[in-house]
Design an enzyme around this catalytic site. Structure first.
Site, PDB file in Angstrom:
ATOM      1  N   ARG A  84       0.841  -1.209   0.000  1.00 53.87           N
ATOM      2  CA  ARG A  84       0.000   0.000   0.000  1.00 53.87           C
ATOM      3  C   ARG A  84       0.866   1.245   0.000  1.00 53.87           C
ATOM      4  O   ARG A  84       2.040   1.214   0.391  1.00 53.87           O
ATOM      5  CB  ARG A  84      -0.950   0.037   1.201  1.00 53.87           C
ATOM      6  CG  ARG A  84      -0.273   0.138   2.565  1.00 53.87           C
ATOM      7  CD  ARG A  84      -0.221   1.539   3.123  1.00 53.87           C
ATOM      8  NE  ARG A  84       0.590   1.610   4.316  1.00 53.87           N
ATOM      9  CZ  ARG A  84       1.876   1.899   4.318  1.00 53.87           C
ATOM     10  NH1 ARG A  84       2.511   2.147   3.199  1.00 53.87           N
ATOM     11  NH2 ARG A  84       2.571   1.955   5.457  1.00 53.87           N
TER      12      ARG A  84
ATOM     13  N   GLU B 155      -0.026  10.521   8.108  1.00 47.63           N
ATOM     14  CA  GLU B 155       1.092   9.667   8.527  1.00 47.63           C
ATOM     15  C   GLU B 155       1.286   9.696  10.034  1.00 47.63           C
ATOM     16  O   GLU B 155       1.272  10.768  10.644  1.00 47.63           O
ATOM     17  CB  GLU B 155       2.365  10.168   7.821  1.00 47.63           C
ATOM     18  CG  GLU B 155       3.276   9.062   7.385  1.00 47.63           C
ATOM     19  CD  GLU B 155       2.635   8.140   6.345  1.00 47.63           C
ATOM     20  OE1 GLU B 155       2.110   7.082   6.751  1.00 47.63           O
ATOM     21  OE2 GLU B 155       2.675   8.471   5.158  1.00 47.63           O
TER      22      GLU B 155
ATOM     23  N   ASP C 107      -2.649   6.842  12.566  1.00 45.80           N
ATOM     24  CA  ASP C 107      -3.606   5.733  12.750  1.00 45.80           C
ATOM     25  C   ASP C 107      -3.559   5.205  14.179  1.00 45.80           C
ATOM     26  O   ASP C 107      -4.590   4.972  14.809  1.00 45.80           O
ATOM     27  CB  ASP C 107      -3.400   4.605  11.717  1.00 45.80           C
ATOM     28  CG  ASP C 107      -2.013   3.985  11.720  1.00 45.80           C
ATOM     29  OD1 ASP C 107      -1.081   4.559  12.331  1.00 45.80           O
ATOM     30  OD2 ASP C 107      -1.847   2.903  11.101  1.00 45.80           O
TER      31      ASP C 107
ATOM     32  N   ASP D  63      -2.366  -0.369   7.510  1.00 43.99           N
ATOM     33  CA  ASP D  63      -1.857  -1.235   6.448  1.00 43.99           C
ATOM     34  C   ASP D  63      -2.790  -2.417   6.218  1.00 43.99           C
ATOM     35  O   ASP D  63      -3.180  -2.721   5.080  1.00 43.99           O
ATOM     36  CB  ASP D  63      -0.444  -1.735   6.802  1.00 43.99           C
ATOM     37  CG  ASP D  63       0.484  -0.600   7.208  1.00 43.99           C
ATOM     38  OD1 ASP D  63       0.116   0.560   6.970  1.00 43.99           O
ATOM     39  OD2 ASP D  63       1.552  -0.873   7.770  1.00 43.99           O
TER      40      ASP D  63
ATOM     41  N   LYS E 221      11.549  -1.191  10.553  1.00 46.56           N
ATOM     42  CA  LYS E 221      11.130  -0.516  11.774  1.00 46.56           C
ATOM     43  C   LYS E 221      11.188  -1.410  13.020  1.00 46.56           C
ATOM     44  O   LYS E 221      11.231  -0.908  14.132  1.00 46.56           O
ATOM     45  CB  LYS E 221       9.770   0.165  11.623  1.00 46.56           C
ATOM     46  CG  LYS E 221       8.584  -0.684  11.301  1.00 46.56           C
ATOM     47  CD  LYS E 221       7.377   0.227  11.124  1.00 46.56           C
ATOM     48  CE  LYS E 221       6.073  -0.525  10.938  1.00 46.56           C
ATOM     49  NZ  LYS E 221       6.058  -1.430   9.794  1.00 46.56           N
TER      50      LYS E 221
END
Ligand code: GLA
Length: 466
Positions: A44, A50, A53, A194, A238
């Protein structure tokens, strides 16, 4: 309730030929065993919204063409075999379906742990279901560690496969929620963006996603525009550092402090900024003022936070920090919270423009502001990303910004359809020419993207219909 998954019997020729290839690779590896079904799970790109969420705010992603595909065989024992077409880079792994162990040592993250996260998520809700084993053979085109959700796509691919093997009837929203939680076994406390778009995307549409519970409003991007994705060539896993979780924790702490200072009963429950805003009954604009009032610009130490919240250091660590942020002692709260509230406002504005004037100038300028905020307030950009954004702008983009978690990865740029090819050529010359020797084969490095469809299961017969 959003629909469940049915097995599809058609797909485009491109995907069909990929299924044929993975089928051959599966047969070669597993001594001519027959594949039972295939799956396809997209990556995605996030257009705007950004790092909000996990704070409970809306985001606007779309699925992309780059995907993970899988060939799956159900077995009649409890053994699980995980393999990848690219076996030199991604090693095989085997275990039992009823004794999954996920290693989350940040220094040593193996790709199959993401697959195991997906399995674990399904097993946890498989009450009264007879467990079965499976062979899952995977391949993919989503550039890894580049902010296009390659990790979530793996988790989702595994969960969807096992869900189908066990004949469990989950809705798209249910499996999206479950995989978002399951991915946290790897150690990062991501939000649900995501997984929500991976399972729910529809061809031709981006979505505005809201959370708690998940719901999607689809929208089309303006007809005269395209989005171009360009890799900064800096990768960022990450799960391998605490950068991502530190941001999650900084937002959490700022939310708790606002809740406490503004007298919300049970302030310790307000770990998401959106919940605090909701119960304070304030507009987003007012939350920006509140943040400026409540916080100073400096770093907060643990001691200072404990004294504001009137809790012990132990309590702080146990209740609100994560395993990999427990030892931190510097938390930036004002800038992080400002980014969140202002980015949430930008999402609202972006969606309004997409639905009304469709002005590419305005959309671009919102994307620019988002990037500046991620660079200066959220501090999750990278000099290469900043350079690439500038290059995009000087070559005719309406706006460009880092997409995904950041600290590396990709930029998404808004371009007028008629200059898209020219734009790509100029960016190749300006940004990539001294980094890449062969500028002719760069389709994975910089490309135009359209909104693709979400994850799907395909019957075995799909490869016979050619
Ligand atoms: C990662 C997380 C998402 C989201 C983005 C940043 O992709 O998995 O939930 O937080 O970073 O917007």
């Amino acid at each position: 309730m959003s629909k469940t998954f049915s097995q599809l019997n058609t797909c485009d020729d491109d995907l069909k030929s990929k299924f044929i290839d993975i089928n051959n690779s599966f047969k070669k590896k597993y001594e001519n065993l027959e594949v039972d079904f295939f799956i396809c799970v997209p990556g995605r790109v996030n257009l705007i919204g950004e790092h909000i969420d996990y704070n409970g705010y809306n985001v606007c992603p779309m699925a992309i063409k780059q995907n993970i595909i899988g060939a799956i065989k159900v077995t009649d024992d409890l053994n699980v075999h995980i393999s990848n077409v690219n076996k030199d880079k991604y090693e095989d792994y085997s275990c039992k379906i009823n004794s999954i162990v996920i290693e989350n040592d940040p220094k040593n993250i193996h790709w199959y742990n993401y697959v195991l996260c997906g399995f674990k998520g399904i097993i946890e809700i498989a009450f009264n279901v007879t467990l079965k084993g499976l062979i899952i053979h995977l391949d993919g085109t989503i550039p890894p560690a580049s902010g296009l959700s390659s990790s979530s796509a793996l988790v989702c691919a595994a969960a969807l496969s096992l869900c189908h093997v066990l004949n469990m009837n989950l809705s798209k929203h249910e499996i999206a929620e479950l995989t978002a939680k399951a991915e946290r076994y790897i150690g990062t406390e991501g939000g649900g963006m995501d997984q929500a778009i991976i399972f729910n995307a529809n061809y031709g549409f981006a979505s505005r996603i809201s959370f708690d519970p998940i719901s999607l409003i689809e929208f089309q991007i303006p007809p005269n525009a395209v989005f171009v994705i360009a890799q900064s060539l800096v990768t960022k896993n990450k799960a391998a550092s605490n950068d991502f979780n530190l941001r999650v924790v900084e937002c959490r702490l700022s939310s708790l402090i606002i809740a406490k200072k503004y007298g919300l009963k049970n302030w310790y429950k307000y770990v998401k900024l959106a919940d605090t805003q909701k119960d304070l009954k304030q507009q987003l604009e007012n939350m920006v003022k509140i943040v400026r009032d409540v916080f100073h610009d400096r770093y907060y130490t643990k001691e200072e936070i404990c004294s504001i919240l009137n809790i012990s250091g132990n309590e702080l660590e146990e209740k609100f920090l994560t395993k990999n942020t427990k030892n931190m002692n510097n938390f930036k709260l004002k800038d992080r919270a400002l980014h969140v509230f202002e980015e949430a406002l930008r999402v609202d504005k972006f969606c309004k423009i997409c639905g009304t004037t469709k002005s590419l100038f305005e959309l671009g300028s919102i994307m620019q502001d988002s990037h500046s905020s991620l660079r200066d307030l959220y501090e999750c950009s990278h000099t290469e990303l900043d350079k690439l954004v500038t290059v995009c702008m000087t070559n005719g983009a309406f706006g460009a910004r880092l997409t995904g978690a950041g600290w590396g990865g990709c930029v998404v740029a808004l371009i007028s359809c008629d200059i898209a090819e020219e734009f790509i050529e100029s960016v190749k010359e300006t940004f990539y020419s001294n980094k890449i020797t062969d500028l002719t084969n760069m389709n994975d490095i910089i490309f135009i993207t359209k909104p693709y469809s979400g994850a799907a299961i395909f019957s075995q017969s799909i490869i016979k219909n050619l």
